[in-house]
Write an enzyme that holds these catalytic residues in place. Sequence first.
Site, PDB file in Angstrom:
ATOM      1  N   ASN A   1      10.735  11.214   4.436  1.00 17.12           N
ATOM      2  CA  ASN A   1       9.455  10.502   4.528  1.00 17.12           C
ATOM      3  C   ASN A   1       8.857  10.482   3.133  1.00 17.12           C
ATOM      4  O   ASN A   1       8.316  11.485   2.668  1.00 17.12           O
ATOM      5  CB  ASN A   1       8.527  11.217   5.514  1.00 17.12           C
TER       6      ASN A   1
ATOM      7  N   GLU B   1      -0.726  12.726   9.167  1.00 15.12           N
ATOM      8  CA  GLU B   1      -1.580  12.083   8.154  1.00 15.12           C
ATOM      9  C   GLU B   1      -2.210  10.802   8.708  1.00 15.12           C
ATOM     10  O   GLU B   1      -3.298  10.423   8.297  1.00 15.12           O
ATOM     11  CB  GLU B   1      -0.762  11.828   6.878  1.00 15.12           C
TER      12      GLU B   1
ATOM     13  N   GLY C   1       3.182  19.964   3.100  1.00 15.63           N
ATOM     14  CA  GLY C   1       2.762  19.887   1.695  1.00 15.63           C
ATOM     15  C   GLY C   1       2.118  21.147   1.172  1.00 15.63           C
ATOM     16  O   GLY C   1       1.500  21.133   0.109  1.00 15.63           O
TER      17      GLY C   1
ATOM     18  N   GLU D   1       5.974  18.991  13.396  1.00 17.84           N
ATOM     19  CA  GLU D   1       5.447  19.234  12.058  1.00 17.84           C
ATOM     20  C   GLU D   1       4.102  19.941  12.169  1.00 17.84           C
ATOM     21  O   GLU D   1       3.062  19.277  12.352  1.00 17.84           O
ATOM     22  CB  GLU D   1       5.249  17.908  11.311  1.00 17.84           C
TER      23      GLU D   1
ATOM     24  N   LYS E   1       6.332   8.904   2.183  1.00 17.45           N
ATOM     25  CA  LYS E   1       4.859   8.777   2.220  1.00 17.45           C
ATOM     26  C   LYS E   1       4.403   7.709   1.222  1.00 17.45           C
ATOM     27  O   LYS E   1       5.055   6.680   1.105  1.00 17.45           O
ATOM     28  CB  LYS E   1       4.202  10.144   1.977  1.00 17.45           C
TER      29      LYS E   1
ATOM     30  N   HIS F   1       2.453  10.317  12.687  1.00 16.56           N
ATOM     31  CA  HIS F   1       2.431  11.373  11.666  1.00 16.56           C
ATOM     32  C   HIS F   1       1.017  11.968  11.573  1.00 16.56           C
ATOM     33  O   HIS F   1       0.027  11.248  11.720  1.00 16.56           O
ATOM     34  CB  HIS F   1       2.854  10.797  10.314  1.00 16.56           C
TER      35      HIS F   1
ATOM     36  N   SER G   1       7.127  21.400   4.546  1.00 14.51           N
ATOM     37  CA  SER G   1       7.605  22.171   3.394  1.00 14.51           C
ATOM     38  C   SER G   1       9.082  22.545   3.486  1.00 14.51           C
ATOM     39  O   SER G   1       9.495  23.608   3.015  1.00 14.51           O
ATOM     40  CB  SER G   1       6.737  23.416   3.185  1.00 14.51           C
TER      41      SER G   1
HETATM   42  P1  13P Z   1       6.388  18.052   3.173  1.00 13.41           P
HETATM   43  O1  13P Z   1       7.902  18.200   3.296  1.00 13.41           O
HETATM   44  O2  13P Z   1       5.975  17.491   1.834  1.00 13.41           O
HETATM   45  O3  13P Z   1       5.683  19.292   3.569  1.00 13.41           O
HETATM   46  O4  13P Z   1       5.963  16.925   4.230  1.00 13.41           O
HETATM   47  C1  13P Z   1       6.427  17.022   5.525  1.00 13.41           C
HETATM   48  C2  13P Z   1       6.100  15.784   6.238  1.00 13.41           C
HETATM   49  O5  13P Z   1       4.948  15.501   6.512  1.00 13.41           O
HETATM   50  C3  13P Z   1       7.205  14.876   6.573  1.00 13.41           C
HETATM   51  O6  13P Z   1       6.786  13.877   7.442  1.00 13.41           O
END
Ligand code: 13P
Length: 266
Positions: free
Chosen positions: A9, A95, A173, A167, A11, A93, A214
């Site tokens: 991903n 976010e 992150g 997640e 992002k 997601h 992460s």
């Molecule tokens: P990170 O791997 O940067 O923690 O992000 C995970 C994520 O949100 C994947 O969709």
Amino acid sequence: MRPLIIAANWKMNTTPADAGELAAIIAARTEEPGVTRVICPPYVCLAAVRDALAGTNVAVGAQNVHHELAGAYTGEISAAALAGLATWVILGHSERRRDAMESDELIGKKLARAISSGLRPILCVGELLAERESGRAVEVVANQLRGALAGKDVEALINGGFVIAYEPVWAIGTGRTASSADAAAMAEAIRSTLAEDLGWGKSAELVPVLYGGSVTSANIGEFLAEHSIDGGLVGGASLKPDEMAGMVARAAITAMARAAAEGKPV
Ligand code: 13P
């Protein structure tokens, strides 16, 4: 046997000028048997990534899709618009739940649209830190699943390659991961919510559950050692070819071990 999946991903990273090159490098560095690879760049990079991945078996995914097929939805992207650009889509997601106020009900509509449009969905679920600390993580995730999946056509979802990504929001992150035991327990709770609460029965066992938050080449092995976990949804580390090479190589080992345990070829 469920597939082993490493999904990237990206992002809101990369541009049409650089996404294709990064995708091509990652594809070349992750050629391993038994692992399904998916790269999900921003919408405007989909064409560049698709072109760069032509001739490889790395799939392209979008990070969202609108639930309606067309209409007056300024700034949105339909499933029809993704045809020929992406074959997978990330839905719900955290976010987007946070920044776009996406509800479980809306995510459920997106899921139905994805399936009816031939897009393979990765449904994201996960709890906030306060919810984990107050012992409500399983309840929160079960509610997310019920909200998005109640009344859905199970056979269509299974045939459409439905995937769930667990997640935990506090692990995204942050450099802090769930323990592999907690992630595995959640993957089991997810399948039992599908099987029992939602009435999916044995079909629940067919749904791959990924861990995200992460994930790196250094820690993915702990998650893949858990039989209930079928891969990773990776953010930051998925932008680094060395990291992707390490994660996919580790997943290939798991794929081989699981196939051998079941007496099947990879
Ligand atoms: P990170 O791997 O940067 O923690 O992000 C995970 C994520 O949100 C994947 O969709």
